[in-house]
Design a protein around this motif. Structure first.
Motif, short mmCIF file in Angstrom:
data_model
loop_
_atom_site.label_atom_id
_atom_site.label_comp_id
_atom_site.label_asym_id
_atom_site.label_seq_id
_atom_site.Cartn_x
_atom_site.Cartn_y
_atom_site.Cartn_z
N VAL A 30 0.82 -1.21 0.00
CA VAL A 30 0.00 0.00 0.00
C VAL A 30 0.86 1.26 0.00
CG1 VAL A 30 -2.03 -1.07 1.03
CG2 VAL A 30 -0.23 -0.17 2.52
N ALA A 31 2.15 1.12 0.27
CA ALA A 31 3.04 2.28 0.26
C ALA A 31 4.49 1.81 0.28
CB ALA A 31 2.78 3.20 1.45
N VAL A 32 5.36 2.54 -0.38
CA VAL A 32 6.80 2.28 -0.33
C VAL A 32 7.51 3.62 -0.23
CG1 VAL A 32 6.61 0.16 -1.71
CG2 VAL A 32 7.12 2.34 -2.84
N SER A 33 8.74 3.57 0.30
CA SER A 33 9.52 4.79 0.44
C SER A 33 11.00 4.42 0.53
CB SER A 33 9.09 5.55 1.69
OG SER A 33 9.83 6.74 1.84
N ALA A 34 11.85 5.36 0.16
CA ALA A 34 13.30 5.16 0.25
C ALA A 34 13.89 6.18 1.20
CB ALA A 34 13.95 5.30 -1.13
N ASP A 35 14.92 5.74 1.96
CA ASP A 35 15.68 6.67 2.77
C ASP A 35 17.16 6.38 2.56
OD1 ASP A 35 16.20 4.36 4.20
OD2 ASP A 35 15.23 5.00 6.04
N VAL A 36 18.03 6.89 3.42
CA VAL A 36 19.46 6.76 3.20
C VAL A 36 19.98 5.34 3.46
CG1 VAL A 36 19.91 9.18 3.67
CG2 VAL A 36 19.93 7.54 5.56
N THR A 37 19.16 4.46 4.05
CA THR A 37 19.61 3.10 4.35
C THR A 37 18.99 2.05 3.43
OG1 THR A 37 17.87 2.77 6.01
CG2 THR A 37 19.96 3.69 6.77
N GLY A 38 17.90 2.36 2.77
CA GLY A 38 17.23 1.38 1.92
C GLY A 38 15.77 1.75 1.73
N TYR A 39 14.92 0.71 1.69
CA TYR A 39 13.50 0.94 1.46
C TYR A 39 12.69 0.52 2.69
CZ TYR A 39 15.24 0.63 -3.37
OH TYR A 39 15.95 0.79 -4.53
N VAL A 40 11.53 1.15 2.85
CA VAL A 40 10.55 0.74 3.84
C VAL A 40 9.24 0.51 3.07
CG1 VAL A 40 9.97 3.15 4.39
CG2 VAL A 40 9.32 1.33 5.96
N ILE A 41 8.59 -0.63 3.36
CA ILE A 41 7.42 -1.05 2.60
C ILE A 41 6.28 -1.37 3.55
CG2 ILE A 41 6.51 -2.73 0.94
CD1 ILE A 41 9.35 -3.12 -0.07
N ALA A 42 5.11 -0.83 3.26
CA ALA A 42 3.91 -1.10 4.06
C ALA A 42 2.98 -1.98 3.24
CB ALA A 42 3.20 0.21 4.42
N THR A 43 2.49 -3.08 3.85
CA THR A 43 1.63 -4.03 3.15
C THR A 43 0.40 -4.37 3.99
OG1 THR A 43 2.78 -5.96 4.05
CG2 THR A 43 3.59 -5.08 1.96
N ARG A 44 -0.64 -4.80 3.31
CA ARG A 44 -1.80 -5.38 3.96
C ARG A 44 -1.56 -6.88 4.02
NH1 ARG A 44 -5.24 -1.61 6.43
NH2 ARG A 44 -5.64 0.15 5.03
N ALA A 49 7.03 6.56 5.53
CA ALA A 49 8.35 7.19 5.42
C ALA A 49 9.16 6.80 6.64
CB ALA A 49 8.22 8.70 5.32
N ARG A 50 10.48 6.92 6.51
CA ARG A 50 11.38 6.57 7.62
C ARG A 50 12.56 7.51 7.66
NH1 ARG A 50 13.71 0.67 7.20
NH2 ARG A 50 14.71 1.64 5.39
N ALA A 51 12.98 7.84 8.88
CA ALA A 51 14.19 8.63 9.11
C ALA A 51 14.87 8.05 10.33
CB ALA A 51 13.85 10.11 9.32
N GLY A 52 15.94 7.32 10.13
CA GLY A 52 16.59 6.64 11.25
C GLY A 52 15.69 5.55 11.79
N THR A 53 15.41 5.57 13.09
CA THR A 53 14.51 4.59 13.69
C THR A 53 13.07 5.09 13.76
OG1 THR A 53 15.01 5.42 15.92
CG2 THR A 53 16.36 3.59 15.08
#
Length: 302
Positions: free
Chosen positions: A227-241, A278-282
């Protein structure tokens, strides 16, 4: 003498052929690199290379037709555990609302960018925020700001950036040039990690990845529709149902990985359309319906 001249000509031809191959290989891989230093987009200082076969040869930022594009999806970008940027909806010819929070989402300040629709918001480290969207006649524009108040037009950086074309979600810009997206029904969001690596979420909930600047794409294994994806300085974060999660599962993925890792946790959220992560650090941010959820431990608790 004739045989010597023939050998000399053959040697010269071989040297020329090897030199040409070196130039072509250098153009393909010379711009690949990591984002070790903060930058508003992955393309700063990169060299635009020859487009893949699916890309047209015309100018990638030529003014498109006036036909309106479908509403753009939600986009969320986090700078820290208290600062984030968001936007949703938007159509060609209609300025899209972009907002910024500095107090973990308690209040949001609107930005006047005169872009619609917005297809990319990127924050890298302590660098400026970069926003890509449709300007006049829905032609792509690229603006940056260091403080959220003064904005600079950097549309010279469009070529080589990762983004979905504002007027047509079936088309995208990559470091290799403009091309069709690998999504049969169009792309929802496209996030680049660096020049060779990017992740695209299709409107059907599938996710695809590339490690060659968009020349080829492969399906990513997920535990449910994304349902959503995002990239930050460490990789990707993905939200799923996910069926294993009562709500939304949030997981990480390395740029080189072919599957999403195990979910770090489940965010209990309403069944609502419109999700952004979205993600920034932890710190992980999740925007679902009218709810804004935040985790300060990488998604374990919300």
């Amino acid at each position: 003498m004739g045989r010597s001249r023939w050998r000399l000509a053959a040697y010269a031809g071989l040297v020329a052929l090897l030199a040409l191959n070196a130039v072509l290989i250098g153009r393909l891989f010379g711009s690949f690199g990591s984002e070790a230093e903060p930058a508003p987009a992955e393309d700063l200082g990169a060299t635009t290379t020859t487009p893949p076969s699916s890309a047209p040869t015309e100018d990638p930022v030529a003014v498109p037709s006036r036909d309106p594009a479908p509403d753009a999806p939600r986009i969320l970008a986090a700078a820290s555990d208290v600062e984030a940027w968001r936007t949703e909806g938007g159509r060609c010819g209609t300025p899209q609302l972009v907002e910024r929070t500095l107090d973990a989402g308690l209040t949001w300040t609107p930005m006047s960018l005169d872009l619609g629709p917005v297809t990319r918001i990127r924050i890298t480290g302590d660098g400026p925020v970069a926003v890509i969207g449709g300007g006049a006649d829905c032609a792509p524009r690229y603006v940056t700001s260091a403080d959220g108040e003064v904005w600079e037009d950097r549309s010279d950086l469009l070529a080589g950036s990762w983004y979905v074309m504002p007027i047509d979600p079936s088309r995208m810009m990559t470091p290799l040039g403009e091309a069709d997206t690998p999504c049969a029904g169009g792309a929802a969001t496209l996030d680049g990690f660096d020049v060779p690596h990017a992740l695209i979420r299709c409107t059907d909930g599938s996710v695809q990845r590339t490690d060659d600047a968009g020349a080829s794409w492969e399906l990513v294994t997920t535990d449910g529709p994304a349902v959503a994806v995002s990239a930050d300085v460490t990789g990707y974060v993905i939200a799923t149902r996910s069926a294993a999660c009562d709500g939304i599962a949030v997981a990480s993925m390395a740029p080189e990985a072919e599957a999403v890792g195990a979910a770090s946790g489940c965010a209990t959220a309403v069944e609502a359309d419109g999700v952004a992560v979205a993600r920034a650090g932890t710190a992980v941010w999740l925007w679902v319906g009218t709810e804004l959820l935040r985790s300060l431990d990488g998604g374990l608790t919300w």
